[in-house]
Structures are given as structure tokens and as C-alpha cells.
Design an enzyme around this catalytic site. Structure first.
Site, short mmCIF file in Angstrom:
data_model
loop_
_atom_site.label_atom_id
_atom_site.label_comp_id
_atom_site.label_asym_id
_atom_site.label_seq_id
_atom_site.Cartn_x
_atom_site.Cartn_y
_atom_site.Cartn_z
CG HIS A 104 -16.18 -8.16 7.89
ND1 HIS A 104 -15.85 -9.05 6.84
CD2 HIS A 104 -16.61 -7.03 7.40
CE1 HIS A 104 -15.81 -8.19 5.76
NE2 HIS A 104 -16.16 -6.91 6.21
CB SER B 47 -18.58 -5.15 5.57
OG SER B 47 -18.35 -4.73 4.24
#
Length: 507
Positions: A339, A288
Site C-alpha cells: 500500500h 490495492s
């Protein structure tokens, strides 16, 4: 006649030079242009046609509204507004002013009509195109040759725009998505390796294969900042990230080229892991952070060349970023720090590398320095921050506790627990370990400190009640269990213990 035609081509060229994009311009007497940002209209249509009656205007306006509606639907826009300009030698013979003054509305489309008359040329030009120099349209230009020259100048601008669009389209031909597919294959392969060696949701298996684990990174296993990008926790995690990498990674690799993409992807993966190391004490894995780095690379293009970005990619990528961030904050157990760290790392890595043939060496060097400074700075903070050191200890102690190594937990945490600012989490895990080895007095002291720091922690009050009852301090036990029941009245085991303590007091 020739003056109006000359003016028609001059206005078209003026709009192109003002940032309008040509959508349609052929041999016909009709030109469609896309307005730049923050214009009062989305589209402009220049239509050279002599109007005889007002009904011609009405019919044409209605037809254009239908055309614009089709365009709006194809582009997915909420509303669209067209400036529909007639170039006519004379005005219609009947009453037309009311039509020209009123914007035609049809659903989510509006058409604003305007007329440039040959007999009122300067006045009409000033009203419709106030930024245009009307001095450029005088009788001395009223010749066939001048009209043709104006037309040729406009068409040369159209060709120039087409060349620019081809150059922009070539941005997607800088590389094939070789590394994107390689990383997809690698993360699928690693998923199967995890599954046959204990399972991809097993923490021990993940850590053994290279997941981010703070205490091990702090001990010098730096490679754990990179290896998590090919590991995934469960099939849903793998499927989501594989789809995201396929959709975003291919675009980035085609734009930046395979070499630059590889560096951006790895840099984003590392910065995402560093951010997770600093802000999250839990083991983590997944691509991610690196995928968000790809989004950061696209965001860099959007900010550095907004027009090219909108023409080649569009605003959908911004929507993807917002949806992914929103999803991360809305769902528990999502490593948002990773993220965001990946997004920032990918942005600065893209700024440092630039698109092929980008130039601007000074800005790129500054971006590279900023990227390295941010990564090193956060890593240093993570290694030396007292709170982060404690988080790493808690994580290590939790793993030891799960393995039943209670004495090792007490050896690990006793020194830290002696500090006045020791966290409630550290005190609680040490307390339950002390309970397991029979150190009840020490456990009581630790839990009493923990509930002062977290007065709404019902589980700690329950454990205190058990310990007080074990020591036959029933008044203290009753007080503790009453607090636990008050904080979580539906917990049956709390109520059961409360009844037992009350019965023991009565007897």
C-alpha cells in the site's frame, strides 16, 4: 453617501485581492465572501444598510447566524465564524456599542458584528480592516462616478474568479474513466478465472496466475511485479478494491487524462509490488497498491495546488487515505508495504507526468528520476539483501514442506542453517522437515538454536520435548515441556505430553 458606497466596493475588492473567495455578490447591498486559510473568520458578510435602531442589528445578527448554521451543516464543518460588517451612514440612535462589542454565539456558529460608519470612516476601517489603506477613502472620492467605478472593478474581480473556477472545474474534463472501467472489468474476469481453476484463495492457483511470489521474482519472473494488480484473494477483497477503484480511479482519470492515468496506475502497481517484494516474504495479490497510487496522485494535486484541491475535491480524500492506512495496520494479513509503496509510486508518477498543460518540465524530470531511482534501488536491495534472500528461501521451503517434499527442504536450507545468523524461522522449518525424515539429532540441534533466538516460542519447546522423549532423554523432555506449558498454559496437548513424560519418569 457616495463616499461610504465607494468604500464599500473598495473593501470588497481589497478582500478579493487578499485571497477571499466571492460566494454571493449581485445587485443587492450584500456581499458574502469565504475567508482564506488561517483567517480568524470562515466567512465575511458586507452589508450596506443604514441602521436606525440597535434592534435592527440584533435581528440581522440572529438571521445571519441561522444562515451560517445551514451552510455549516451542508459543508459538514464542526464550527463556523462569520464577520458581519454593517456599512451605515450613521450609527443607531440608541445604545448599540454593547451589541457591536459582543460576539453572538448560537451552538456551533458565532457571528462577530462590526460597523463602518460614514461619520467615523477611517477609525472604523482601521479597527475592522487594519490591512486596508484608509488613505484610499477620502472626500475627493465622494462622487457617484467614483463609486460606480469601484463597483465595476469589484465585479470584474468577481468575473475573474468565476473564470478561474471554471478552469479548475475543467480539470475533471481531461478524460473519461475508460481505463478505470477496463481494469474493473479485468479484475472481475480474473476473479472468475481463479475461482474455476482452484479458487481465488488457493495459493497455488494465485501463483500460477501471476501473484507476487518472491522466490520466482528473484529467479527472473519480473512480470509478477505487474500481474498481481488484477488478481484478488476472495470476494470481499475483490469487492472492496473494486469499489475503491471506482470511487478514486474515476476522479484521477478525469483529472489527469486516460493516458496519464494508465501510466500512474501501472507505475503505482509496480512500485507497490516492489515494496511488497522487499518487505513481505509472503505471496500477495490485489489492486490495492495501484489504488493507493491513485490516492498518491490526488495527494500530489493537494500539495501542489491546495486551493484548487480544496475547491474541487476537498479534504475527504485525505480522510480516505488515513482510513485505508489505519485499516491496513489494524487488520492482520494486510500487505501495508504494498500500500505504502503504491502511494509513493503514484505520487511521484503524478509529479513526473503532471496535469495536462502543467509545464514545469524540470520538476517533472526530477520526479521521474526519483521514481526510477527509488524503484530500482529497492529492487536491487531486495535481490541482494541477505535477510531478504533468506525470506525467499523460507517461503520456497514452506511451499515444498506443504507438498511433502521434506528432503528437498533439507537440501535447500542446510547450507543457510549452517550460518550463525540463520533466523529462527529458517531453523524451525528445517527442523520439522528433519523430523519427517527421521533426522532427530539434527532436528534437536536446530530447535535448541531456535529457542535461543526466540525464547517465547512455545511450539518449538513442545517439539523439543517430543524429540527428547523419543530419545529417552526424559529430564530434558520434562524441562522443555514445562517451558511450553508455562508459555501457553491453556494448550491441552502440552499438558497431556507433560503428564506422559512425568509418568514415564516415575516408571
Amino acid at each position: 453617501m457616495f463616499l461610504l458606497e465607494y468604500t464599500y466596493w473598495k473593501i470588497a475588492a481589497h478582500l478579493v485581492n487578499s485571497g477571499y473567495g466571492v460566494i454571493q455578490a449581485g445587485e443587492s447591498d450584500e456581499i458574502w465572501l469565504e475567508a482564506p486559510d488561517k483567517s480568524s473568520h470562515d466567512l465575511v458578510r458586507l452589508y450596506k444598510h443604514d441602521l436606525d435602531f440597535r434592534q435592527e442589528m440584533v435581528r440581522d445578527i440572529e438571521e445571519q447566524a441561522e444562515r451560517v448554521e445551514r451552510v455549516r451543516h451542508q459543508l459538514g464543518r464542526r464550527r463556523m465564524k462569520l464577520l458581519n460588517v454593517f456599512f451605515s451612514t450613521e450609527a443607531p440612535v440608541d445604545d448599540w456599542e454593547e451589541i457591536a462589542k459582543k460576539t453572538f454565539e448560537k451552538g456551533t456558529v458565532s457571528v462577530e458584528p462590526a460597523i463602518v460608519r460614514g461619520t467615523m470612516l477611517r477609525d472604523d476601517l482601521q479597527a475592522v480592516f487594519p490591512s486596508f489603506r484608509t488613505e484610499d477613502c477620502s472626500e475627493e472620492h465622494a462622487s457617484f462616478e467614483n463609486a460606480q467605478m469601484a463597483r465595476e472593478r469589484f465585479l470584474s474581480l468577481v468575473l475573474k474568479q468565476e473564470e478561474q473556477r471554471k478552469t479548475e472545474a475543467a480539470v475533471f474534463q481531461n478524460g473519461k474513466p475508460t481505463f478505470t472501467y477496463l481494469f474493473i472489468a479485468l479484475q472481475i474476469l480474473m476473479f472468475f478465472l481463479l475461482e474455476i481453476n482452484g479458487g481465488s484463495t488457493n495459493t497455488e492457483t494465485l501463483v500460477a496466475f501471476g501473484a507476487k511470489e518472491n522466490s520466482l521474482i528473484a529467479q527472473g519472473e519480473w512480470w509478477r511485479l505487474l500481474t498481481p494488480i488484477v488478481l484478488h484473494i476472495g470476494i470481499a477483497h475483490l469487492a472492496f478494491n473494486t469499489l475503491a477503484l471506482w470511487s478514486v480511479g474515476t476522479a484521477v482519470e478525469r483529472m489527469y487524462g486516460s493516458g496519464r492515468f494508465l501510466l500512474i496506475y501501472l507505475a503505482a502497481g509496480i512500485t507497490g509490488s516492489i515494496a511488497s517484494f522487499v518487505f513481505s516474504p509472503y505471496p500477495s495479490a490485489g489492486a490495492s497498491g495501484a489504488i493507493f497510487g491513485c490516492l498518491g496522485a490526488l495527494l500530489y494535486v493537494a500539495l501542489s495546488n491546495r486551493k484548487m484541491f480544496l475547491r474541487t475535491i476537498g479534504t475527504n480524500i485525505i480522510v480516505i487515505i488515513i482510513i485505508n492506512l489505519g485499516f491496513g495496520f489494524a487488520v492482520s494479513n494486510i500487505d501495508n508495504s504494498g500500500h505504502i509503496g503504491g502511494l509513493i509510486g503514484g505520487f511521484f508518477a503524478a509529479a513526473a507526468l503532471g496535469l495536462p498543460k502543467a509545464g514545469a518540465f524540470g520538476k517533472r524530470l526530477l520526479s521521474a528520476v526519483l521514481l526510477i531511482a527509488l524503484a530500482v534501488g529497492f529492487l536491487y536491495y531486495g535481490l541482494h539483501s541477505p535477510s531478504h534472500q533468506e525470506s525467499a528461501l523460507i517461503q520456497q521451503a514452506s511451499e515444498l514442506y506443504q507438498e511433502g517434499k521434506y528432503e528437498e527442504v533439507t537440501e535447500l536450507l542446510n547450507g543457510e542453517a549452517a550460518q550463525k545468523d540463520a533466523s529462527a524461522d529458517l531453523l524451525k522449518i528445517l527442523a520439522v522437515s528433519d523430523i519427517q525424515i527421521g533426522e532427530y539429532d539434527q532436528a534437536v540441534s536446530l530447535l535448541e538454536r531456535a529457542v535461543k533466538k526466540e525464547p517465547k516460542d512455545h511450539a518449538s519447546y513442545y517439539n523439543l520435548a517430543l524429540l527428547y522423549a523419543e530419545k529417552n532423554e526424559l529430564a530434558q523432555a520434562e524441562k522443555a515441556i514445562q517451558t511450553a506449558v508455562k508459555l501457553k498454559p491453556k494448550e491441552q496437548r502440552y499438558k497431556e505430553l507433560q503428564r506422559q513424560i512425568e509418568n514415564n519418569k516415575e516408571s
